[in-house]
Design a protein around this motif. Structure first.
Motif, PDB file in Angstrom:
ATOM      1  N   ASP A 143       0.804  -1.191   0.073  1.00  0.00           N
ATOM      2  CA  ASP A 143       0.099   0.064   0.054  1.00  0.00           C
ATOM      3  C   ASP A 143       0.829   1.504   0.078  1.00  0.00           C
ATOM      4  O   ASP A 143       0.502   2.301  -0.526  1.00  0.00           O
ATOM      5  N   TRP A 144       2.018   1.225   0.851  1.00  0.00           N
ATOM      6  CA  TRP A 144       2.810   2.241   0.819  1.00  0.00           C
ATOM      7  C   TRP A 144       3.528   2.750  -0.334  1.00  0.00           C
ATOM      8  O   TRP A 144       3.611   3.770  -0.928  1.00  0.00           O
ATOM      9  N   SER A 145       3.925   1.461  -1.345  1.00  0.00           N
ATOM     10  CA  SER A 145       4.420   1.823  -2.711  1.00  0.00           C
ATOM     11  C   SER A 145       3.382   2.481  -3.471  1.00  0.00           C
ATOM     12  O   SER A 145       3.716   3.433  -4.313  1.00  0.00           O
ATOM     13  N   VAL A 146       2.131   2.090  -3.427  1.00  0.00           N
ATOM     14  CA  VAL A 146       0.976   2.857  -4.196  1.00  0.00           C
ATOM     15  C   VAL A 146       1.075   4.096  -3.878  1.00  0.00           C
ATOM     16  O   VAL A 146       1.149   5.018  -4.636  1.00  0.00           O
ATOM     17  N   LEU A 147       1.500   4.694  -2.532  1.00  0.00           N
ATOM     18  CA  LEU A 147       1.157   5.912  -1.957  1.00  0.00           C
ATOM     19  C   LEU A 147       2.305   6.745  -2.587  1.00  0.00           C
ATOM     20  O   LEU A 147       2.088   7.840  -3.025  1.00  0.00           O
ATOM     21  N   LEU A 148       3.635   6.427  -2.671  1.00  0.00           N
ATOM     22  CA  LEU A 148       4.694   6.912  -3.168  1.00  0.00           C
ATOM     23  C   LEU A 148       4.620   7.001  -4.565  1.00  0.00           C
ATOM     24  O   LEU A 148       5.239   7.998  -5.249  1.00  0.00           O
ATOM     25  N   GLY A 149       4.056   5.979  -5.194  1.00  0.00           N
ATOM     26  CA  GLY A 149       4.059   5.840  -6.763  1.00  0.00           C
ATOM     27  C   GLY A 149       3.294   6.593  -7.467  1.00  0.00           C
ATOM     28  O   GLY A 149       3.323   7.112  -8.668  1.00  0.00           O
ATOM     29  N   ARG A 150       1.918   6.753  -6.870  1.00  0.00           N
ATOM     30  CA  ARG A 150       0.703   7.292  -7.696  1.00  0.00           C
ATOM     31  C   ARG A 150      -0.031   8.487  -7.063  1.00  0.00           C
ATOM     32  O   ARG A 150      -0.735   9.016  -7.596  1.00  0.00           O
ATOM     33  N   MET A 151       0.303   8.418  -5.577  1.00  0.00           N
ATOM     34  CA  MET A 151      -0.686   9.726  -4.879  1.00  0.00           C
ATOM     35  C   MET A 151      -0.193  10.950  -5.036  1.00  0.00           C
ATOM     36  O   MET A 151       1.064  11.144  -5.019  1.00  0.00           O
ATOM     37  N   THR A 152      -1.017  11.925  -5.061  1.00  0.00           N
ATOM     38  CA  THR A 152      -0.788  13.346  -4.996  1.00  0.00           C
ATOM     39  C   THR A 152      -0.414  13.734  -3.570  1.00  0.00           C
ATOM     40  O   THR A 152      -0.619  12.806  -2.675  1.00  0.00           O
ATOM     41  N   ALA A 153       0.231  14.840  -3.393  1.00  0.00           N
ATOM     42  CA  ALA A 153       0.521  15.314  -1.939  1.00  0.00           C
ATOM     43  C   ALA A 153      -0.783  15.126  -1.252  1.00  0.00           C
ATOM     44  O   ALA A 153      -0.576  14.634  -0.105  1.00  0.00           O
ATOM     45  N   ARG A 154      -1.876  15.733  -1.799  1.00  0.00           N
ATOM     46  CA  ARG A 154      -3.024  16.063  -0.877  1.00  0.00           C
ATOM     47  C   ARG A 154      -3.401  14.612  -0.597  1.00  0.00           C
ATOM     48  O   ARG A 154      -3.917  14.006   0.714  1.00  0.00           O
ATOM     49  N   GLU A 155      -3.391  13.351  -1.436  1.00  0.00           N
ATOM     50  CA  GLU A 155      -3.762  12.226  -1.009  1.00  0.00           C
ATOM     51  C   GLU A 155      -2.776  11.452  -0.150  1.00  0.00           C
ATOM     52  O   GLU A 155      -3.401  10.788   0.590  1.00  0.00           O
ATOM     53  N   ARG A 156      -1.532  11.674  -0.288  1.00  0.00           N
ATOM     54  CA  ARG A 156      -0.719  11.347   0.675  1.00  0.00           C
ATOM     55  C   ARG A 156      -0.741  11.610   2.130  1.00  0.00           C
ATOM     56  O   ARG A 156      -0.902  10.869   3.037  1.00  0.00           O
ATOM     57  N   VAL A 157      -1.191  12.887   2.201  1.00  0.00           N
ATOM     58  CA  VAL A 157      -1.377  13.404   3.626  1.00  0.00           C
ATOM     59  C   VAL A 157      -2.920  12.677   4.189  1.00  0.00           C
ATOM     60  O   VAL A 157      -3.049  12.288   5.321  1.00  0.00           O
ATOM     61  N   ALA A 158      -3.770  12.723   3.094  1.00  0.00           N
ATOM     62  CA  ALA A 158      -5.238  12.154   3.813  1.00  0.00           C
ATOM     63  C   ALA A 158      -5.126  10.678   4.092  1.00  0.00           C
ATOM     64  O   ALA A 158      -5.504  10.123   5.028  1.00  0.00           O
ATOM     65  N   LYS A 159      -4.314  10.060   3.119  1.00  0.00           N
ATOM     66  CA  LYS A 159      -4.117   8.619   3.462  1.00  0.00           C
ATOM     67  C   LYS A 159      -3.438   8.276   4.585  1.00  0.00           C
ATOM     68  O   LYS A 159      -3.624   7.378   5.527  1.00  0.00           O
ATOM     69  N   PHE A 160      -2.184   9.185   4.919  1.00  0.00           N
ATOM     70  CA  PHE A 160      -1.551   9.023   6.417  1.00  0.00           C
ATOM     71  C   PHE A 160      -2.552   9.215   7.639  1.00  0.00           C
ATOM     72  O   PHE A 160      -2.425   8.332   8.391  1.00  0.00           O
ATOM     73  N   LEU A 161      -3.467  10.162   7.406  1.00  0.00           N
ATOM     74  CA  LEU A 161      -4.446  10.367   8.484  1.00  0.00           C
ATOM     75  C   LEU A 161      -5.349   9.422   8.612  1.00  0.00           C
ATOM     76  O   LEU A 161      -5.515   8.830   9.650  1.00  0.00           O
TER      77      LEU A 161
END
Length: 245
Positions: A143-161
């Motif tokens: 899941d983390w590899s998807v976060l780094l490879g495909r997600m925007t900055a906004r999505e990364r922060v939302a995903k983290f929360l």
């Protein structure tokens, strides 16, 4: 050593039903109790460095640690967070592949590796629980590899929360609700940026944007309130329109 915890029986441990001992029966617990010890690592302290011997395996009882790897040219990448109930070390692996550091005061329940490996061989309950936790960790890594490879900055922060929302619900033995949910951030903004592969300026802008749009509230630097989890989940969608787990 945390002397208060040293007097606590395994059956009364705060992470008892989430840690590697979650499926242990009474006999297993008695053996684990006989070989456990507690150690406290202050904020900023090293739990184990990459290449060091894994003399002990441990469960995080309290606090937060990070896993990272430093390349030969000095670049550093954080690859994981370790929160209460997470397991450090692998039976059969003598050395650490990562640097593991405390980002807050951390308390570990630890076992000498040879003794724990013996329990894994003799106890199907402990072995099965360790397998389940390992597979969960693999899922998180994917899941983390998807976060780094495909997600925007906004999505990364939302995903983290959202990942913290899930951990909080799991810790309380509850289902995820639509909100509000109060979170205590285990990392500073700078460390969150490092974890998400962003600059601190970009991370701060994304927190501010989510706050302006009413998706989060930030009563303090380390506290975040999610008024509606379902609304925040909409910020993290895959190509099929569904939330990425």
């Amino acid at each position: 050593m945390n002397m208060r915890l040293a007097k606590v029986a395994c059956a009364d441990c705060p992470i008892r039903h989430r840690a590697v001992c979650a499926e242990a029966d009474a006999d297993d617990l008695a053996v684990l109790e006989s070989i456990k010890s507690y150690v406290s690592v202050p904020k900023g302290g090293s739990i184990v460095a990459a290449g060091d011997a894994f003399d002990h395996v441990s469960s995080v009882v309290a606090g937060c640690a990070t896993m990272s790897r430093t390349l030969e040219d000095g670049r550093r990448q954080m690859v994981g967070l370790l929160l209460p109930s997470d397991f450090i070390g692998r039976p059969g692996r003598a050395r650490s592949s990562f640097d593991i550091e405390a980002v807050s005061d951390v308390t570990l329940c630890r076992f000498e590796r040879p003794a724990f490996e013996k329990i894994v061989r003799s106890s199907p309950n402990v072995a099965q629980r360790l397998l389940t936790m390992t597979l969960d960790e693999l899922e998180i890594a994917r899941d983390w590899s998807v976060l780094l490879g495909r997600m925007t900055a906004r999505e990364r922060v939302a995903k983290f929360l959202l990942s913290l929302v899930r951990r909080e619900a799991s810790a309380e033995g509850q289902e995820i609700t639509d909100g509000p949910v109060v979170l205590h951030l285990p990392l500073s903004r700078e460390a969150i940026a490092d974890y998400l592969g962003l600059t601190i300026e970009t991370t701060s802008r994304q927190f501010s944007a989510l706050r302006r749009e009413g998706l989060i509230e930030t009563p303090s630097a380390r506290q975040v309130v999610v008024p509606d989890v379902a609304q925040l989940t909409l910020e993290v969608l895959d190509d099929d329109g569904g939330p990425i787990a």
